[in-house]
Design a protein around this motif. Sequence first.
Motif, PDB file in Angstrom:
ATOM      1  N   THR A  98       0.833  -1.213   0.000  1.00 24.58           N
ATOM      2  CA  THR A  98       0.000   0.000   0.000  1.00 24.58           C
ATOM      3  C   THR A  98       0.862   1.254   0.000  1.00 24.58           C
ATOM      4  OG1 THR A  98      -1.759  -1.158   1.187  1.00 24.58           O
ATOM      5  CG2 THR A  98      -1.809   1.253   1.236  1.00 24.58           C
ATOM      6  N   LYS A 101       2.514   1.780  -3.352  1.00 25.34           N
ATOM      7  CA  LYS A 101       1.606   2.377  -4.333  1.00 25.34           C
ATOM      8  C   LYS A 101       1.449   3.880  -4.099  1.00 25.34           C
ATOM      9  CE  LYS A 101      -1.203  -1.769  -5.140  1.00 25.34           C
ATOM     10  NZ  LYS A 101      -2.553  -2.375  -4.996  1.00 25.34           N
ATOM     11  N   SER A 190       0.769  -1.726 -14.169  1.00 21.55           N
ATOM     12  CA  SER A 190       0.455  -2.059 -12.780  1.00 21.55           C
ATOM     13  C   SER A 190      -1.038  -2.016 -12.489  1.00 21.55           C
ATOM     14  CB  SER A 190       1.179  -1.090 -11.837  1.00 21.55           C
ATOM     15  OG  SER A 190       2.567  -1.153 -12.021  1.00 21.55           O
ATOM     16  N   MET A 191      -1.834  -1.625 -13.473  1.00 18.32           N
ATOM     17  CA  MET A 191      -3.287  -1.623 -13.286  1.00 18.32           C
ATOM     18  C   MET A 191      -3.755  -3.033 -12.962  1.00 18.32           C
ATOM     19  SD  MET A 191      -4.268   0.875 -16.469  1.00 18.32           S
ATOM     20  CE  MET A 191      -6.026   0.720 -16.156  1.00 18.32           C
ATOM     21  N   GLU A 192      -4.744  -3.123 -12.077  1.00 22.41           N
ATOM     22  CA  GLU A 192      -5.164  -4.428 -11.573  1.00 22.41           C
ATOM     23  C   GLU A 192      -5.590  -5.375 -12.676  1.00 22.41           C
ATOM     24  OE1 GLU A 192      -8.058  -6.322  -8.097  1.00 22.41           O
ATOM     25  OE2 GLU A 192      -8.000  -4.166  -8.463  1.00 22.41           O
ATOM     26  N   VAL A 193      -6.301  -4.857 -13.694  1.00 20.81           N
ATOM     27  CA  VAL A 193      -6.780  -5.728 -14.762  1.00 20.81           C
ATOM     28  C   VAL A 193      -5.615  -6.351 -15.535  1.00 20.81           C
ATOM     29  CG1 VAL A 193      -6.956  -3.785 -16.388  1.00 20.81           C
ATOM     30  CG2 VAL A 193      -8.318  -5.861 -16.764  1.00 20.81           C
ATOM     31  N   ARG A 195      -2.460  -6.647 -14.249  1.00 24.41           N
ATOM     32  CA  ARG A 195      -1.672  -7.441 -13.312  1.00 24.41           C
ATOM     33  C   ARG A 195      -2.273  -8.832 -13.088  1.00 24.41           C
ATOM     34  NH1 ARG A 195      -2.127  -4.324  -9.432  1.00 24.41           N
ATOM     35  NH2 ARG A 195      -3.362  -5.518  -7.946  1.00 24.41           N
ATOM     36  N   ARG A 196      -3.594  -8.899 -13.077  1.00 23.09           N
ATOM     37  CA  ARG A 196      -4.257 -10.186 -12.832  1.00 23.09           C
ATOM     38  C   ARG A 196      -4.348 -11.029 -14.097  1.00 23.09           C
ATOM     39  NH1 ARG A 196      -6.377 -10.832  -7.902  1.00 23.09           N
ATOM     40  NH2 ARG A 196      -6.677  -8.988  -6.577  1.00 23.09           N
ATOM     41  N   PHE A 199       0.099 -11.285 -15.905  1.00 20.01           N
ATOM     42  CA  PHE A 199       1.072 -11.048 -14.847  1.00 20.01           C
ATOM     43  C   PHE A 199       2.493 -10.907 -15.395  1.00 20.01           C
ATOM     44  CE2 PHE A 199       4.075 -12.413 -11.571  1.00 20.01           C
ATOM     45  CZ  PHE A 199       3.713 -11.553 -10.536  1.00 20.01           C
ATOM     46  N   PHE A 202       3.141  -7.369 -16.355  1.00 18.25           N
ATOM     47  CA  PHE A 202       3.381  -6.573 -15.150  1.00 18.25           C
ATOM     48  C   PHE A 202       4.783  -6.840 -14.595  1.00 18.25           C
ATOM     49  CE2 PHE A 202       3.525  -7.255 -10.503  1.00 18.25           C
ATOM     50  CZ  PHE A 202       3.495  -5.939 -10.083  1.00 18.25           C
TER      51      PHE A 202
END
Length: 484
Positions: A98, A101, A190-193, A195-196, A199, A202
């Motif tokens: 956290t 970021k 690094s955007m969550e979409v 990164r998931r 990967f 990322f």
Amino acid sequence: MGNFAANEGLSIFVILVWLGINAFLFVHFYMAFLVDRFYYTRVILGHALSWARAPAACLNFNCMLILLPVCRNLLSFLRGSIQCCSRTAARQLDRNITFHKLVAYMIAFHTAVHIIAHLFNFERFMDAQLEANSSSLPHVLSLIGNKDNESFLNPIRSNETNPTIVMFTTVAGLTGVVITLALILIITSSMEVIRRSYFEVFWFTHHLFIVFFIGLVVMHPSKTLELQMKKKGFKMEVGQYIFMQCPSISQLEWHPFTLTSAPEEDHFSVHIRIVGDWTQALYSACGGDKTGVQDAWELPKMAVDGPFGTASEDVFRYEVVMLVGAGIGVTPFASILKSVWYKHVQQNTNVFTKKIYFYWLCPETQAFEWFADLLQSLERQMTEKHMRDFLSYNIYLTRWKDAEAAHLRVQYEAENDPITGLKQKTLYGKPNWDNEFNTIATSHPGCKVGVFLCGPQALGKSLEKQCHSQSQGGTEFIFNKENF
């Protein structure tokens, strides 16, 4: 409320301290560029100078922090050390991502402010140079630097200069573009979409942090101090050096410096790069950090031992001369070039040297400082007296390969080189010594050519080998090297 304070209080305190440091750095460096020292720069740029420098300071601070929250070994060590003292403090280490970021968002914010401010700076530099009203103060300030040995205030040197060329021909500009592109790729991947779902994208783009941090270490423009001195009975020859001591700095330290003045001048001078504690102390003692002019009695007392001879004293014994300087090793040749020019202007019939080939090898653009001013002056005077064939010079930017500099080809459309300001264009990479020696041997058959080097040992071995192999067909190359 008590439970919230117990669980979140330390985290909030750390965040507030971090935000406070950022706010302090921003305000401090913003105000630092509002002092009288930068008054004339602000006449051209306004407050955009402060808006560029303040976020730069915050960027340095946050870039120092960005990797700490993701150093796993460090976190493991801290967790084991803190666990026995405070479980609450140890739990804060679990929020490392956290904080990582948050620091990244702060870097992105200050990067945007820094870039926008510099875009305004470029525009205002151009406007000042293109000002139709030639009597306006910004335009008058932009003309500073057109005279010999005069520093400039506006890096846009003419109304034909392309800011894009300036951006890609300075280390700060080029590395700024590179690290900005690296930062954009790191943040977007690094955007969550992403990164998931991807990967690997990322993971590998995050390793651009290596490029980012290499580009972040941009060298500050190196400072050079010129000392002009007079001493009764002092006599010198070209290429000689002296030892200098400043008693107010150290009673024991003596340092050698090559004389950059010519014997024909009424003073002797040295050029000193500010690269260590002693040179920095001398720079400060001579008023380099002050805006006003110091009186003579305020300057430090200097002790001088010398001058002492070097191989460069033999330069006038050759009809044709090759001078090769690498970086600051160019200093002995300042005295030689000045003296030869004085002798030709004064029509001294005892001058045996008829042709000089000068090569200057520099790793980066920071090296193009005071010596480029000397070459500009000589180039201008040789043109006025129709003697341009007397001195042939080539300047090489050795850490830039020719292929990598392809985007700078537009510079050849301009009359002067955008890096040095000379009519002779800067070359990229290293010289092809086979071709250079062959050309000189062909142009001067039957001559003895003196080859003088002030540079690293590896270059000396290469040139000495060329002198042995190329001494044929009546042309003989004699190798001489400076040693300190």
